[in-house]
Structure formats: C-alpha cells, structure tokens
Design a protein around this motif. Structure first.
Motif, PDB file in Angstrom:
ATOM      1  N   LEU A  36       0.828  -1.208   0.000  1.00  0.00           N
ATOM      2  CA  LEU A  36       0.000   0.000   0.000  1.00  0.00           C
ATOM      3  C   LEU A  36       0.864   1.262   0.000  1.00  0.00           C
ATOM      4  CD1 LEU A  36      -2.738  -1.245   2.463  1.00  0.00           C
ATOM      5  CD2 LEU A  36      -3.178  -0.399   0.147  1.00  0.00           C
ATOM      6  N   ASP A  37       2.016   1.195   0.682  1.00  0.00           N
ATOM      7  CA  ASP A  37       2.960   2.317   0.616  1.00  0.00           C
ATOM      8  C   ASP A  37       3.321   2.630  -0.832  1.00  0.00           C
ATOM      9  OD1 ASP A  37       3.053   2.664   3.307  1.00  0.00           O
ATOM     10  OD2 ASP A  37       4.905   1.528   3.609  1.00  0.00           O
ATOM     11  N   SER A  38       3.614   1.549  -1.571  1.00  0.00           N
ATOM     12  CA  SER A  38       3.997   1.717  -2.972  1.00  0.00           C
ATOM     13  C   SER A  38       2.851   2.327  -3.779  1.00  0.00           C
ATOM     14  CB  SER A  38       4.420   0.370  -3.560  1.00  0.00           C
ATOM     15  OG  SER A  38       4.718   0.479  -4.926  1.00  0.00           O
ATOM     16  N   LEU A  39       1.643   1.824  -3.545  1.00  0.00           N
ATOM     17  CA  LEU A  39       0.484   2.338  -4.278  1.00  0.00           C
ATOM     18  C   LEU A  39       0.229   3.808  -3.938  1.00  0.00           C
ATOM     19  CD1 LEU A  39      -1.885  -0.741  -3.861  1.00  0.00           C
ATOM     20  CD2 LEU A  39      -0.762  -0.012  -5.968  1.00  0.00           C
ATOM     21  N   LEU A  40       0.352   4.137  -2.667  1.00  0.00           N
ATOM     22  CA  LEU A  40       0.097   5.513  -2.242  1.00  0.00           C
ATOM     23  C   LEU A  40       1.166   6.474  -2.733  1.00  0.00           C
ATOM     24  CD1 LEU A  40      -1.213   4.790   1.353  1.00  0.00           C
ATOM     25  CD2 LEU A  40      -2.484   5.960  -0.457  1.00  0.00           C
ATOM     26  N   SER A  41       2.380   5.973  -2.947  1.00  0.00           N
ATOM     27  CA  SER A  41       3.429   6.848  -3.483  1.00  0.00           C
ATOM     28  C   SER A  41       3.144   7.211  -4.929  1.00  0.00           C
ATOM     29  CB  SER A  41       4.791   6.153  -3.376  1.00  0.00           C
ATOM     30  OG  SER A  41       4.869   5.048  -4.263  1.00  0.00           O
ATOM     31  N   GLN A  42       2.353   6.369  -5.621  1.00  0.00           N
ATOM     32  CA  GLN A  42       1.999   6.641  -7.017  1.00  0.00           C
ATOM     33  C   GLN A  42       0.740   7.505  -7.109  1.00  0.00           C
ATOM     34  OE1 GLN A  42       1.733   2.803  -8.997  1.00  0.00           O
ATOM     35  NE2 GLN A  42       3.440   2.031  -7.749  1.00  0.00           N
ATOM     36  N   SER A  43      -0.201   7.230  -6.212  1.00  0.00           N
ATOM     37  CA  SER A  43      -1.458   7.980  -6.232  1.00  0.00           C
ATOM     38  C   SER A  43      -2.095   7.901  -4.849  1.00  0.00           C
ATOM     39  CB  SER A  43      -2.413   7.381  -7.275  1.00  0.00           C
ATOM     40  OG  SER A  43      -3.675   8.000  -7.208  1.00  0.00           O
ATOM     41  N   CYS A  44      -2.404   9.056  -4.286  1.00  0.00           N
ATOM     42  CA  CYS A  44      -2.944   9.091  -2.929  1.00  0.00           C
ATOM     43  C   CYS A  44      -4.454   8.826  -2.951  1.00  0.00           C
ATOM     44  CB  CYS A  44      -2.638  10.431  -2.276  1.00  0.00           C
ATOM     45  SG  CYS A  44      -3.011  10.469  -0.512  1.00  0.00           S
ATOM     46  N   ALA A  45      -4.822   7.541  -3.115  1.00  0.00           N
ATOM     47  CA  ALA A  45      -6.236   7.167  -3.168  1.00  0.00           C
ATOM     48  C   ALA A  45      -6.793   7.055  -1.759  1.00  0.00           C
ATOM     49  CB  ALA A  45      -6.388   5.832  -3.897  1.00  0.00           C
ATOM     50  N   ILE A  46      -7.988   7.589  -1.547  1.00  0.00           N
ATOM     51  CA  ILE A  46      -8.589   7.600  -0.211  1.00  0.00           C
ATOM     52  C   ILE A  46      -8.793   6.176   0.293  1.00  0.00           C
ATOM     53  CG2 ILE A  46     -10.639   8.245   1.097  1.00  0.00           C
ATOM     54  CD1 ILE A  46     -10.962  10.629  -0.745  1.00  0.00           C
ATOM     55  N   LEU A  49      -5.702   4.673   1.639  1.00  0.00           N
ATOM     56  CA  LEU A  49      -5.382   5.176   2.969  1.00  0.00           C
ATOM     57  C   LEU A  49      -6.177   4.419   4.032  1.00  0.00           C
ATOM     58  CD1 LEU A  49      -5.234   9.036   2.348  1.00  0.00           C
ATOM     59  CD2 LEU A  49      -3.348   7.623   3.183  1.00  0.00           C
ATOM     60  N   CYS A  50      -7.444   4.194   3.750  1.00  0.00           N
ATOM     61  CA  CYS A  50      -8.277   3.435   4.699  1.00  0.00           C
ATOM     62  C   CYS A  50      -7.818   1.986   4.790  1.00  0.00           C
ATOM     63  CB  CYS A  50      -9.751   3.508   4.287  1.00  0.00           C
ATOM     64  SG  CYS A  50     -10.490   5.127   4.563  1.00  0.00           S
ATOM     65  N   ASN A  51      -7.438   1.428   3.642  1.00  0.00           N
ATOM     66  CA  ASN A  51      -6.951   0.041   3.663  1.00  0.00           C
ATOM     67  C   ASN A  51      -5.691  -0.080   4.508  1.00  0.00           C
ATOM     68  OD1 ASN A  51      -8.994  -0.899   2.011  1.00  0.00           O
ATOM     69  ND2 ASN A  51      -7.808  -0.662   0.121  1.00  0.00           N
ATOM     70  N   ARG A  52      -4.801   0.893   4.343  1.00  0.00           N
ATOM     71  CA  ARG A  52      -3.569   0.827   5.134  1.00  0.00           C
ATOM     72  C   ARG A  52      -3.867   1.046   6.612  1.00  0.00           C
ATOM     73  NH1 ARG A  52       1.606   4.539   3.705  1.00  0.00           N
ATOM     74  NH2 ARG A  52       0.315   6.162   4.650  1.00  0.00           N
ATOM     75  N   ALA A  53      -4.804   1.947   6.912  1.00  0.00           N
ATOM     76  CA  ALA A  53      -5.193   2.153   8.304  1.00  0.00           C
ATOM     77  C   ALA A  53      -5.739   0.857   8.899  1.00  0.00           C
ATOM     78  CB  ALA A  53      -6.237   3.267   8.395  1.00  0.00           C
ATOM     79  N   PHE A  54      -6.525   0.132   8.120  1.00  0.00           N
ATOM     80  CA  PHE A  54      -7.065  -1.143   8.598  1.00  0.00           C
ATOM     81  C   PHE A  54      -5.935  -2.135   8.875  1.00  0.00           C
ATOM     82  CE2 PHE A  54      -8.343  -5.497   7.514  1.00  0.00           C
ATOM     83  CZ  PHE A  54      -9.264  -5.731   8.529  1.00  0.00           C
TER      84      PHE A  54
END
Length: 1044
Positions: A36-46, A49-54
């Motif tokens: 998810l870090d990798s995905l968020l570095s490409q695009s900050c999808a909401i 963020l919730c998935n990573r928080a979970f």
C-alpha cells in the motif's frame, strides 16, 4: 503513452491489487502495508489510505491508524470508514472520550448523507456500546482485549509470526556513537543508549516522534533488528585529510551503522539508533488457558509500550508457572534485548531453542542479539539455522546479509541481499545495504543501481540518501553527493547526519568555512557528537580561529567515552589542541619560523602519527602555553587579513598552478585549499631555487676566474727536469687538490634538496593541520624500527577505491621481483626460499591474492628495488609489497615503505646526487634558457629526482603531493610551466613505485608531461611569496579566503 504501455500499466495495477487481496487473506499485514505504501506513493487514493489504516489496526499500530484516517478525512470529511477506524484506534489507546467524539462526528455525517447504511448502523452500535461502557462500573476485559487482538474463525490468533514489531523507522545511525533519542513508533518508546563506530560511515541521532514517518530501513515487515556494532576501519592511504579516514572511509570502509533486521523483533544495536518496536507472540500453545493467553498478550503490550520491567514481571510469572513456555521465553528475551541486557536475552532465546529446536523465531532473535554483541560468526550460524526452517524468508536473508556486511564478508552479503530483493522487491533496506556491499567489492555501477532503487521505492528513506551520499563521496563525485544531501535535507530539515556528511564533504573540498556552518547546525540538533566537535575544531584550526578551535577540542575531550573510536578521536583532539596552541603562538611570526619538525618534541610527533594515548606525552613533553597568553602577545594583524592587488594577483596565479596537482581518479576529491597551497608552494620554490641557482652560478663564475689565474701561475715552466708534463709537476698536484675543494664548495654554497622539499612540507602542514605530516627521521626512537607508510589496495574482501586500480600492476611487479630473487620474507623478516620450478611457476601463474598466498604458503613481503643513478650497479631498497591473510576474510595486500636508518642514508645520498645533477644541468650553458630542446637534460634530471623521492617516501604522510609540488616548482624555476593535467586514472607516485628503473619512470611521465610544458618567464613577474605573505597569520588567511 502508447496503447501497449497503457495495457502494461493496467496489468501491473491489477496484479498489485490481486497481490494485496492475497496478502490480506493470508493476514500478512506487514507486506500488505508495504504494498500500500507503494500504491500511495503513485497515487494518494482515499480507499488505499483506509486500507492501510485497517492493516495498521491489525498490527495494533494505532497511532498510524489515526494518522492515515486523518489524511483520508482531509480528502473526504464524510468518509465513514475513516471515522470508524480512527475511533477504534483511540479506544484501543484508552482514549475513550476521543473515540466517542470521533464516532459522533462520523454519525453526524452518516445521518445527513445516509451514504452507507451499514456503516451508519455500525457507528450507531459503537456509540451505544461506548456509552454503556462509560456508565458501567466495571470494564469488560473481553471487550477491551478485542481492540488489541483479532481472533480468527477458528478461535486462534491471526498473526502467523511469533513476534511482531511496529512499523519501521527510516533514519540514519549516528557514527558519533552519541546518545540517540528514540522516537515514537506504534506506541513504543525505547531510550537506551547505543553506539556506532564507523570509518567513512553514516550514522544519525534520531529525531523525535514520527519525524521520519513510519519506516525504518524502508521496510514495514523488517523493523525487527538487533543492531551490530560496526568496527572502525582505518584506511591509511595518503589522503588529503585524516578526518575523512576517521569519519568516512573508502567504499568498503563506509561502515554505516547498519541495522540487522528481521520481520519482527527489533532491538537497538550498539551501532544503531534505538528503535521503538512492537511485537506479537502468535503461536500460543493450544493447551494454554484464555487467562494465560491474555497475560502473554499483556506482556507483549507492555513491551510495545516501552514498559520493559513490567513486561519482564509478567513473563516471569508465566515462566514461574510453566518454565517450558517458549513464547514467554521469547517475549522476555525480547524485553531484555530492548534493555540492552543482551546476555540475558540470549539465555532466554537459547532455552526456547532447547525446548523447541524448531522455533525459528528463537533462532532469529538469538542471531540478532549475538550480532548486537559483535558475535558475528555465531549470529550468522543462528540465522542460517533459522533459514533452514524458512528457506525463502526474505527477512532472514535480509538480516543475515547485513550481519555478513558487518562481518566484512561482502561477497556473502551480496549473495544474501541479492536473493532477498528477488523475494521482496520492495525491501528498501536490503537494496541500500546491497549497494554498500557491492561498493565494497568494487562493483560501483551495480552499487549505484542498488542505492537508487532503494530511493526510488521510498524517496523519504533518509538512510538510503545517506548511503548514496557516502558512495558518491568515496568516488569523489562531489556534485552528486551534494545533490543527495540537498534531497535528504528537503525530506527532513533536522536530519543531523545530513549536515554532518555535508560538513565532512565540504571539509574534504577545502571549503572549511562552509563546513563550519553545517557542523554548527548539526551540533544544534545533536549536541554530544564527538566527531562533529572534532571536525569543526579542525576547520576552525585551519582557518585560524584558534579560540573556537580550542573550545571545540576541549568539548571533544570532555565528552564521556563509550567506544574505542571515540577514544581515538579524543587522543587526536589532545594532539590537535596542542598544535593549535603552537600555531597561535606563531601567528605574528615570520612563516619560516613555523617549524613543526624542529619545534615539536619527537615523542609528541610519534604519538600523534600513531594516534596513541597521550599519557606519556603529558608526562614527558613540554606543553604549549595557554591560548590567552598567545593571544595577548600576538593578536592577528589586520594587514594580514586585507588582500591588496599584489596578494590577489599572487593568489590567482597560485590557484591556476596548484590545480594541476589534481588526480583524475576515484577517491580523490578536488580540494581548492590544497590547490592554493600547492600553487603558492610551487611559486615560492621557483623563486627561491632560482635565486639559489643564480647565486651558485655567480660564485662558480668567480671561482672559475680565480682558478684560471691560479692555473697560469701553476703552469709556468717547471724548473724540474721533467717539465710541465712530468708526474712531478705542480699542475698535476694542484688539479687533484682543487677538484676536492670544488666538490666541498658546491655542497656548502647551494640550496640542499631537503631545503627545497621542506618548503613544500611546511605549506602542506599549515594547509591541513589535522594531517600528521612530518619528516620520519625527526620522530623519536621509533624511527630506528622502520616507521613508514602503509597503503592498502585490498583490505579483507574490500577493494580500496583509491588504490585498487593499481592492483594488477603491483601483483605483476611482485611476481617479477620474487622470480628474480627466488625468496621472500615472513613476518619475522626471516628468508623463505622458494626453491623449485613448480613453486615459482605457481607464483608466476597467480592472478589473485589467494593464488599468490597459496603458492607461498604464509604471510610474506618482498621489496622492489630502485636502480641507482649516483652509484653505478647499485640497487636501493624500494617499496615493500606485503600480503597478509586477515582473520575475518580475505587479505591485506599493500605497499609499505619502511624508513630504517640504513635505507634513509642510502636515499639521502641518492637525492643529494640527483639534486646536484639538476644544478649542473641548468647552471651552465642552459641557465636562463627559453629553448625547450636545450632544457631536455634539465627536465630529465628533475623527473629522476622526483622518482627517487617517491620511492624514498620520507614523510609520515603527504609525500605524494609534496613530490609533485616540488616538481612543478622546479620546472617553473627552469622557465617551464605545466599547463596540462595528469591523465585520467594515473597516479604519479605509483608510477614511480612500480617502475624499477628511473629511466622507465622518466619515459612514462615525459610522454604526457613534456607536451604540456610551456616555456615562459612570466612567473618572474609574480610578487615574491615570502615577502607578500610574511607571517604565519597571513599564510593562514591566504589559504582560507576565496572569492566565489
């Protein structure tokens, strides 16, 4: 973008989403977070963020849950899932009122928008339960534990790992071994002190809570690290600055405070900043009661909160009831390790292994603890045993790879870390340590790629930026090194190691005043960094701010010691402070009175060069007067700091001439301070030698005139029967007698070769005061035992970046010398005869250190020779080529120059004859000539003396630059200026060392040197150096002032 590229991008995205689902299904939350870090570095999808928080919530990383939910709510204030997760995190942290407040906010949005009825009902239920709990007299333990434990359908804990820690920190360790403040990561605090000793290494005092984000070593599932104490490596090459050897070494010697990581537990290494780690024991025995399970969970929670004593108390109780409870042993061992009670930790892990030899986690933990104690072999063995149970564990390979790196088994480290990144392509820490290991073995292109990959995966990974900076600095690529530091400081403006590295780099480039600014910034962040105090003191010392220099040297001396390398720095601080006081006392004296070799006690100089404890020096050697006395007597003169037209003209000329000393080789940073020093020294040598030559010529002319008159008188017809031609004639006797007198007169009237080289030595000493540049014959009795230089090409498995390019030629020279002499010498200087064609053939066939060592059978040395020009047929002892097997791994393959009294006398005579040859070549028909062809004998004579100087190596360090500066000065005195540059990859001193005949050296150098010599007399218009910069203070000011 092309259709095919779009399709590939789409396929890649689908693949990542499938992988994410797979990781969540298998409850591998750590790897899911990293993806998810990798995905968020490409695009900050909401939703991501919730998935990573979970995922964080499943690892009980509640503060990271809150952080991600806050980011998501900024993007969408009506996102109900974020309110639910954030409230649960507050509840798990015991902040019930905050939880209720968050859920109420979410409920308000849900009521007004009714976007997701299921989540609205969930919020309603959460609020109902929370309010009931608030009114209840007793909290329900089962409900409370639900917030920290997720139970699978089968009733067992989800986590598949025995111990799991919090998310990683991204930081650099402190090479100063300073006390590191821990930062908050997943509700765990760790405050133990840890030390790190590096040579050319990278380390860092951690900043406060969460400043670097949630990563350490770029890994979410590799936070768990027992740190290893790094060993200082001292590269004794002829570097421009001793500091670079203390603080930062060449390639292999850049021992950054590495963390030895696994997928779970982390304990602060002695060479790494404290890590705040969280872990979970998951394989709880099925036979244990719920009560025992809960107590074990509470013990783990106490460790995660940094309450190690409480955790140990809980585990003690569990082990009192059941001494054979391996999970409790592992938990208690973890708590012990965080408290730096590593022996106790190892005992618990060992007992867990005895109870269950298949306990992979116990093997890993014990390996980490042993690595932290510096027991590298035992650590590697334990980690290898762990790999037997999990052969495809990227985390254990990562762990063992870094331990191998610390053990300096660089090839094994490359193998482990290469396998690790194949299994785990997003492991940033593995990539950056792979870069370090590859650099150590000379694979610079691959090393750069590995470092860059680490940064591409995480551009906020400070440790990787630091490692890449050191990599470029080792290769002398200052531009890229400065770019890396700029990027690192953009990520974190309080990254203290970034300022330290930039200060070190600027110091190496001769920008001492700029270095002081960065080092001061670092000390404002990390006020107990001994390397920084020492480095800043040396900068103040160099630019003539002796008050601040002494203050910093004293600060370094006052710091408490916790490592051997710090002790060495304190020893050096003592010597440097004394030299600063000495220089301060000479600040208004003429520069020719600045005489370290004559004024400083030989015992002091010997201990300074060898970095020994100053106890004997304090007892036996005169101490310099306090600074206040020197400043009272000789305050700096204002005129020394003012630069008029004459000074400016001279400095511009010096910069132009001095830059010609620069080697275009890896590892040799361009240093403008050293360039200016070289230019001023060369001009002064030219001016003084020219005067000496003119004086000698005038005296010779006068002598010849008197000689002619004497001859007329002596050659009158003899009254003896034999006449003028008889053996009894007066002419014959007079001729012989006069010849002897002429030789003596020559030696008494001309400038000696030592006088010439001493001019350059004095400039070299004042330009970089932290380098112990002294004449070896002016040391104490140690001179009699052959004190000399040691320049390694290979150290263990490491290829020394500066000197390894000379390896093949040196090996061939060694084989040639051995073949001719048919013997070598062992450590005790006893002859080892190499009889038999087969053994000699094995030596001639050797292509590596191991081949050569195998053929000889033990440690050995053999000396090259230098054919004498002064004494026909005589060979001088040249340089010793040594091969020593190292205990850890590999060999020490080096050149050594022993300056024994006998060898000194031989070279001194050779140098005297070579210098006389220059006199005679120029002070005759060629005097003052501007005919390039007519000056050929002069040029060759200068190169021959340079050849003997390089083989002589009479200085403790600095012989290479001094030799080249004198050569430039002599060419200038003979109206020839070098306008070219030294060819790429060529080191002039090595050319001399590896050529056994002076004529071979002359032929080698003249091929590129002579075409770049310009015949000119313009140098004679330069202001006189000695008159322009009269005092020591004016010289220091000249070296320290630049107009950018």
């Amino acid at each position: 973008m092309s259709d095919s590229a779009e399709l590939l991008s789409l396929v890649s995205a689908m693949s990542e989403r499938m992988e994410l689902a797979k990781l969540c299904t298998s409850r591998d939350w750590s790897k899911a977070i990293r993806l998810l870090d990798s995905l968020l570095s490409q695009s900050c999808a909401i939703q991501d963020l919730c998935n990573r928080a979970f995922c964080y919530s499943q690892l009980e990383l509640h503060k990271h849950v809150i952080k991600d939910c806050d980011r998501a709510l900024k993007l969408d204030p009506a996102l109900l899932q974020a309110y639910i997760l954030k409230g649960r995190a507050f509840s798990a942290l015991g902040r019930k009122e905050d939880a209720v407040l968050v859920w109420e906010q979410g409920y308000e949005h849900a009521v007004h928008h009714s976007a997701d009825l299921k989540q609205l009902l969930e919020l309603e239920e959460l609020l109902k339960v929370a309010k009931q709990e608030k009114c209840s007299l007793h909290e329900n333990h089962a409900i409370e534990s639900e917030s920290s434990m997720v139970v699978s359908e089968s009733g067992h804990l989800i986590s598949e790992n025995a111990i799991e820690t919090s998310a990683n920190q991204n930081h650099l360790d402190d090479q100063s071994n300073s006390c590191n403040h821990s930062r908050e990561v997943s509700e765990v605090y760790s405050t133990s002190t840890n030390n790190d000793n590096v040579c050319n290494g990278i380390s860092e005092k951690d900043t406060r809570a969460g400043h670097f984000g949630s990563q350490m070593n770029g890994n979410h599932d590799a936070p768990n690290k027992l740190c290893c104490e790094s060993e200082s490596c001292d590269d004794s090459g002829d570097n421009c600055s001793e500091l670079s050897k203390i603080s930062s070494n060449s390639s292999a010697l850049t021992q950054t405070s590495s963390t030895v990581s696994t997928s779970k537990l982390e304990i602060p290494h002695s060479d790494e900043s404290n890590k705040n780690k969280k872990f979970r024991v998951t394989r709880i025995s099925k036979t244990k009661s719920i009560s025992v399970d809960f107590r074990l969970s509470r013990g783990i929670a106490e460790v995660n909160e940094g309450n190690y004593a409480r955790a140990i108390s809980i585990f003690d109780q569990l082990l009192k009831e059941d001494p054979s409870y391996p999970e409790a042993l592992i938990g208690r061992g973890t708590a012990f390790a965080f408290q730096r009670e590593l022996e106790a930790a190892i005992a618990d892990f060992t007992k867990a292994i005895e109870i269950n030899p298949a306990a992979c986690e116990a093997w890993k933990r014990r390996g980490q603890a042993r690595a932290a104690l510096g027991e590298f072999l035992a650590a590697i063995e334990d980690l290898s045993n762990a790999l037997e149970f999990e052969p495809n564990s990227a985390d254990i390979l990562h762990e063992r790879g870094i331990v191998n790196f610390k053990f300096k088994d660089f090839y094994a480290a490359v193998e482990d870390l290469s396998t690790c990144v194949k299994l785990d392509k997003n492991n940033t820490s593995a990539y950056t340590y792979l870069g370090l290991a590859l650099s150590s073995i000379g694979e610079y292109k691959k090393a750069e790629e590995a470092h860059l990959t680490s940064i591409q995966l995480d551009q906020n990974f400070l440790e990787a930026w630091g490692h890449l900076t050191q990599f470029y600095q080792d290769l002398a690529n200052s531009t890229k090194a400065l770019e890396c530091l700029h990027q690192a400081l953009q990520v974190d403006g309080r990254f203290s190691k970034g300022y330290h590295l930039r200060g070190l780099l600027l110091h190496g480039m001769g920008e001492h005043r700029k270095a002081i600014k960065d080092l001061s910034t670092e000390l404002s962040i990390d006020s107990a960094n001994i390397e920084c105090f020492y480095l800043r003191a040396s900068c103040y010392h160099a630019v003539g701010d002796y008050k601040e220099a002494v203050k910093d040297y004293d600060a370094a001396l006052d710091l408490e010691l916790d490592s051997m390398d710090k002790f060495v720095l304190q020893c050096l601080a003592f010597y440097q402070k004394e030299l600063a006081l000495y220089t301060a006392s000479k600040i208004n004296s003429e520069f020719n009175e600045f005489d370290i070799d004559g004024d400083i006690d030989p015992l002091f100089k010997e201990y300074w060069c060898k970095r020994l404890h100053p106890k004997n020096v304090c007892e036996k050697v005169y101490r310099q007067p306090p600074l206040r006395e020197s400043l009272k007597k000789c305050k700096p003169r204002k005129q020394d700091l003012v630069f008029n037209k004459h000074k400016t003209t001279l400095l511009q000329a010096a910069d132009s001439i001095g830059e010609k000393i620069q080697y275009d080789c890896s590892g040799f940073l361009p240093n403008r301070r050293q360039h200016r020093m070289a230019g001023l020294a060369a001009i002064e040598i030219a001016q003084k030698v020219s005067k000496a030559w003119r004086k000698y010529l005038n005296r010779s002319t006068s002598r010849n005139s008197k000689k002619a008159r004497r001859r007329e008188k002596v050659n009158m017809p003899s009254q003896n029967r034999g006449g003028a031609g008889c053996s009894t004639s007066g002419y014959s006797e007079t001729s012989t007698t006069y010849g002897t007198l002429e030789d003596k007169s020559f030696g008494n009237t001309m400038m000696s070769w030592q006088d010439v080289y001493s001019l350059a030595v004095k400039w070299r000493q004042i330009s970089e005061p932290c380098d112990p540049v002294v004449w070896i014959n002016k040391l104490s009795e140690e001179f009699n035992s052959g004190f000399g230089s040691h320049t390694p090409m290979v150290l263990g498995q490491a290829k020394v970046v500066r000197y390894f390019p000379n390896f093949e030629r040196t090996l061939e020279v060694a084989k040639r010398v051995i073949k001719e002499k048919k013997h070598v010498y062992n450590k005790a200087d006893e002859v080892i005869y190499l009889s038999g064609d087969e053994k000699l053939q094995d030596i001639m066939d050797a292509n590596s250190c191991s081949d050569l060592y195998r053929a000889v059978g033990e440690d050995f040395w053999q000396a090259t020779w230098c054919c004498s020009t002064a004494f026909e047929g005589k060979r001088l002892e040249g340089t010793r080529i040594t091969l020593v097997k190292m205990e850890e791994r590999g060999f020490d393959f080096a050149i050594r120059t022993p300056c024994t009294p006998y060898r000194w006398d031989e070279f001194e005579a050779e140098m005297a004859m070579a210098w006389e040859a220059i006199y005679k070549a120029y002070c005759g028909e060629n005097f003052g000539s501007t005919d390039f062809d007519a000056l050929e004998t002069v040029r060759d004579a200068i190169l021959r003396m340079t050849y003997y100087w390089y083989n002589f190596m009479p200085l403790s360090r600095g012989s290479a630059v001094v030799g080249f500066v004198v050569m430039l000065g002599l060419f200038l005195a003979a109206n020839m200026r070098f306008t070219g540059s030294i060819p790429k990859g060529l080191q002039v001193d090595w050319e001399a060392i590896l050529n056994l005949e002076p004529s071979s050296f002359v032929d080698s150098i003249k091929s590129w040197l002579y075409p770049s010599l310009e015949v000119t007399t313009s140098w004679k218009e330069y202001p006189d150096v000695a008159s322009t910069f009269t005092t020591t203070g004016s010289v220091v000011a000249a070296l320290s002032s630049y107009n950018d």
